[in-house]
Structure formats: structure tokens, C-alpha cells
Design a protein around this motif. Structure first.
Motif, PDB file in Angstrom:
ATOM      1  N   ASP A  35      -1.685   4.651   3.603  1.00  0.00           N
ATOM      2  CA  ASP A  35      -1.631   3.557   4.572  1.00  0.00           C
ATOM      3  C   ASP A  35      -0.178   3.175   4.804  1.00  0.00           C
ATOM      4  O   ASP A  35       0.589   2.993   3.853  1.00  0.00           O
ATOM      5  CB  ASP A  35      -2.414   2.349   4.041  1.00  0.00           C
ATOM      6  CG  ASP A  35      -2.524   1.214   5.059  1.00  0.00           C
ATOM      7  OD1 ASP A  35      -2.061   1.400   6.199  1.00  0.00           O
ATOM      8  OD2 ASP A  35      -3.063   0.159   4.707  1.00  0.00           O
ATOM      9  N   GLY A  36       0.212   3.062   6.065  1.00  0.00           N
ATOM     10  CA  GLY A  36       1.579   2.660   6.388  1.00  0.00           C
ATOM     11  C   GLY A  36       1.685   2.275   7.842  1.00  0.00           C
ATOM     12  O   GLY A  36       0.885   2.700   8.678  1.00  0.00           O
ATOM     13  N   GLY A  41      -2.293  -1.736   8.149  1.00  0.00           N
ATOM     14  CA  GLY A  41      -3.273  -2.468   7.362  1.00  0.00           C
ATOM     15  C   GLY A  41      -4.629  -1.819   7.303  1.00  0.00           C
ATOM     16  O   GLY A  41      -5.648  -2.490   7.090  1.00  0.00           O
ATOM     17  N   PHE A  42      -4.666  -0.497   7.458  1.00  0.00           N
ATOM     18  CA  PHE A  42      -5.936   0.232   7.453  1.00  0.00           C
ATOM     19  C   PHE A  42      -6.740  -0.039   6.179  1.00  0.00           C
ATOM     20  O   PHE A  42      -7.934  -0.320   6.231  1.00  0.00           O
ATOM     21  CB  PHE A  42      -5.661   1.730   7.591  1.00  0.00           C
ATOM     22  CG  PHE A  42      -6.821   2.609   7.232  1.00  0.00           C
ATOM     23  CD1 PHE A  42      -7.898   2.737   8.082  1.00  0.00           C
ATOM     24  CD2 PHE A  42      -6.848   3.308   6.027  1.00  0.00           C
ATOM     25  CE1 PHE A  42      -8.978   3.549   7.746  1.00  0.00           C
ATOM     26  CE2 PHE A  42      -7.909   4.117   5.697  1.00  0.00           C
ATOM     27  CZ  PHE A  42      -8.982   4.232   6.558  1.00  0.00           C
ATOM     28  N   LEU A  43      -6.093   0.033   5.023  1.00  0.00           N
ATOM     29  CA  LEU A  43      -6.800  -0.137   3.758  1.00  0.00           C
ATOM     30  C   LEU A  43      -7.367  -1.549   3.631  1.00  0.00           C
ATOM     31  O   LEU A  43      -8.505  -1.730   3.155  1.00  0.00           O
ATOM     32  CB  LEU A  43      -5.872   0.160   2.580  1.00  0.00           C
ATOM     33  CG  LEU A  43      -6.472   0.010   1.192  1.00  0.00           C
ATOM     34  CD1 LEU A  43      -7.698   0.907   1.022  1.00  0.00           C
ATOM     35  CD2 LEU A  43      -5.441   0.343   0.113  1.00  0.00           C
ATOM     36  N   ASN A  44      -6.612  -2.541   4.048  1.00  0.00           N
ATOM     37  CA  ASN A  44      -7.101  -3.921   3.972  1.00  0.00           C
ATOM     38  C   ASN A  44      -8.328  -4.116   4.853  1.00  0.00           C
ATOM     39  O   ASN A  44      -9.297  -4.777   4.462  1.00  0.00           O
ATOM     40  CB  ASN A  44      -5.999  -4.892   4.392  1.00  0.00           C
ATOM     41  CG  ASN A  44      -6.396  -6.338   4.180  1.00  0.00           C
ATOM     42  OD1 ASN A  44      -6.799  -6.725   3.087  1.00  0.00           O
ATOM     43  ND2 ASN A  44      -6.295  -7.143   5.226  1.00  0.00           N
ATOM     44  N   PRO A  46      -4.488   4.293  -3.881  1.00  0.00           N
ATOM     45  CA  PRO A  46      -3.972   4.519  -2.529  1.00  0.00           C
ATOM     46  C   PRO A  46      -2.448   4.578  -2.507  1.00  0.00           C
ATOM     47  O   PRO A  46      -1.772   3.975  -3.346  1.00  0.00           O
ATOM     48  CB  PRO A  46      -4.478   3.298  -1.756  1.00  0.00           C
ATOM     49  CG  PRO A  46      -4.574   2.223  -2.799  1.00  0.00           C
ATOM     50  CD  PRO A  46      -5.036   2.933  -4.045  1.00  0.00           C
ATOM     51  N   LEU A  47      -1.918   5.279  -1.536  1.00  0.00           N
ATOM     52  CA  LEU A  47      -0.478   5.311  -1.322  1.00  0.00           C
ATOM     53  C   LEU A  47      -0.145   4.318  -0.227  1.00  0.00           C
ATOM     54  O   LEU A  47      -0.521   4.503   0.933  1.00  0.00           O
ATOM     55  CB  LEU A  47      -0.019   6.720  -0.918  1.00  0.00           C
ATOM     56  CG  LEU A  47       1.442   6.843  -0.434  1.00  0.00           C
ATOM     57  CD1 LEU A  47       2.410   6.355  -1.498  1.00  0.00           C
ATOM     58  CD2 LEU A  47       1.751   8.275  -0.021  1.00  0.00           C
ATOM     59  N   MET A  48       0.546   3.254  -0.594  1.00  0.00           N
ATOM     60  CA  MET A  48       0.970   2.235   0.365  1.00  0.00           C
ATOM     61  C   MET A  48       2.444   2.475   0.673  1.00  0.00           C
ATOM     62  O   MET A  48       3.304   2.305  -0.186  1.00  0.00           O
ATOM     63  CB  MET A  48       0.755   0.829  -0.218  1.00  0.00           C
ATOM     64  CG  MET A  48      -0.672   0.570  -0.678  1.00  0.00           C
ATOM     65  SD  MET A  48      -1.875   0.684   0.680  1.00  0.00           S
ATOM     66  CE  MET A  48      -1.362  -0.707   1.684  1.00  0.00           C
TER      67      MET A  48
END
Length: 298
Positions: free
Chosen positions: A102-103, A211-214, A238-240
Motif C-alpha cells: 500500500d502506498g 489508504g487501500f489497506l485501511n 503488509p508493506l506500507m
């Protein structure tokens, strides 16, 4: 152009020659680069080509001709985000893992995965999602990139894809721009179904932005079908990606464009919100300078 970029092009040229059994003399005609320069590039002496009275370095324009001929991407800068994404993809491919990246937009996600696929093309498959894509279209695209005939309903197609992946060595499926599919519950469920069929046999990575993961977590907390299961399978580590631009990265990138003043680099970083904007700004500046240097055409 940095020496690391020149060496990447040289390595790719050597690999191309070995794979295609082509001579440097033939490459001279194909690339427009002299045989002498090609020989120096292959031998790694491109910064010290003998000339009368000393040595010279081969100009960047000759490397760019080779780069264009080979179909290589633009110069690769090993930024912090680039390194982190490369490592995550490599681990998923090697260990048949499941993960999320996610970025923010402009962080270099798509560029990096494109470079990863170029470096490791065998059994690396990328499904690029979009707002206009339906869940069925995503499944058909998955079948297309993996190379199976899309016969039957979605579940049947996913099984055909899983069967092919199960016969390959270190396969990896990457779903890019998955933020565009978050409102499409069935699409998220199909990714879960795929992973369940290839668990321990193939890697699956989901890449999203802004903010895909959120957003995924919010939907999982609401217990919307498939979202809790996808979060459990993919969200453990996850990789943030870092927001903004790392100053050390900026110094290296700007140097390749002829900007070495620390204050000038800092000013650029202050006006660029992400790597994508920085590269666009530098490329435009370089183009403008070259136009001024060349002057009006007569």
C-alpha cells in the motif's frame, strides 16, 4: 546517467546477445552504436575508451540507443520504495506468499513491479485493475495474462488458472491498482478463491494506493463478504510505503539530471509531493535546458 544504470544496460545487452546468438557487428546496425563502443560496453570499459592522447567515457546517448533497442524501462533508481517493493515481490515469488503493498500515488509501485516482471519474467503475471473493470473482466484478464483459455463460469476459469500455476516453478500473480476494485465485492472474493486454490504453491500480491489497506480493514470490520477472509490471508505483514520523498533518494536522482546543489535538491523536494512528480519535474527541466542549448533551428 549513473554508472549503475549503464551497467544494467550492459548486462541486458550481454544477455540479449547470448540468448539470440547475435554478433556485435550485427548489433551495430540494429542499435546505431559503433562496434567499438559496443565492445567497450560489453567488456565494462565504457568509462575509459582509448583515444589518441588518453581515454573518454561513452556518452549517455549511446546507452539510451541500446536501452531503447532492448525495450528497457527508463533509468532505474533504487529508492527506498523500490527496494522494499522488490524485496516483497521476490519473497512472495520464492516462498509462495500472500501480501499487500500500500502506498500513495506516485510512490513508484507500478514502475517497480513492471521492472520486477522484466527482471523475472518466468511465471510472473500482472493483472492491472481499473475503475471500468468488472469482476468478470478481472477474471478474464487473469486468465489472459496467465495463458489459459477462459472456458466456463468464473469459478471454472479460476480453477484453470490455479491448475496452470500449480504446474509452474515459483509462480507469482500480482493484482495492481486494487483500490479500484474495493467496491466490487465479487472481485475481492475471486482473489480469495484463487489464493485458496494455490496456497503454498504460488505467490499472490495485492497492490493498492491511497489508504487501500485501511479501506480494506474498514470493510472487514463491517463483515462485508470476502473482506475479512482476504484481510486475514493477505494482511498479516503488509508493506506500507513511505509517504513523500526520501532526501537521500532525491540527492541520487537529482545528480543523474545534473543537479548537485543540496539547496536546489531540497527546494525540488519541497515542491514535489511524490517520486512521480519529482521525475516529471526533472525530465521537463532537462528537456527545457536541452532546447535552450540547441537554440533556434535555422
Amino acid at each position: 546517467m549513473l554508472d549503475s544504470h549503464k551497467q544494467q544496460i550492459a548486462d541486458a545487452l550481454i544477455a540479449y546477445m547470448a540468448t539470440n546468438g547475435i554478433s556485435q557487428n550485427k548489433l551495430k546496425d540494429l542499435t546505431g552504436v559503433s562496434a567499438g563502443y559496443l565492445s567497450a560496453i560489453v567488456n565494462g570499459t565504457y568509462n575509459a575508451v582509448p583515444v589518441k592522447g588518453g581515454t573518454v567515457a561513452i556518452g549517455d546517448q549511446h546507452f539510451r540507443k541500446i536501452q531503447q533497442f532492448l525495450g528497457m524501462t527508463a533509468e532505474v533508481f533504487e529508492t527506498r520504495n523500490y527496494t522494499d517493493i522488490m524485496f516483497a515481490l521476490a519473497q512472495a515469488k520464492k516462498n509462495a506468499g500472500a501480501s499487500i503493498v500500500d502506498g500513495n500515488t506516485g510512490a513508484g509501485k507500478t514502475f517497480t513491479l513492471t521492472e520486477f516482471q522484466r527482471l523475472f519474467p518466468a511465471a510472473t503475471y500482472v493483472v492491472k485493475c481499473s475503475n471500468s473493470m468488472t469482476p468478470r473482466m478481472m477474471v478474464l484478464k487473469l486468465a489472459e495474462v496467465v495463458g489459459v483459455m477462459a472456458h466456463g463460469d468464473n469459478n471454472t476459469v479460476i480453477r484453470l488458472v490455479a491448475d496452470k500455476l500449480g504446474r509452474e516453478a515459483s509462480p507469482l500473480v500480482i493484482f495492481d491498482e486494487m483500490e479500484t476494485m474495493l467496491k466490487k465485492r465479487l472481485a475481492v472474493g475471486f482473489i480469495k478463491d484463487l489464493y485458496d486454490l494455490v496456497e503454498y504453491r504460488a505467490g499472490v500480491v495485492i497492490i493498492g494506493a491511497n489508504g487501500f489497506l485501511n479501506q480494506l480493514r474498514i470493510k472487514a470490520e463491517k463483515n462485508i463478504e470476502s473482506f475479512p477472509q482476504v484481510l486475514r490471508r493477505f494482511g498479516a505483514a503488509p508493506l506500507m510505503l513511505s509517504a513523500g520523498i526520501d532526501m537521500a533518494d532525491a540527492v541520487t536522482i537529482c545528480a543523474a539530471y545534473g543537479i548537485t546543489s543540496r539547496s536546489d535538491v531540497a527546494q525540488l523536494v519541497a515542491h514535489c509531493r511524490d517520486y512521480g512528480t519529482l521525475f516529471s519535474t526533472l525530465a521537463k527541466g532537462k528537456s527545457d535546458r536541452e532546447a535552450l542549448d540547441n537554440g533556434p533551428q535555422k
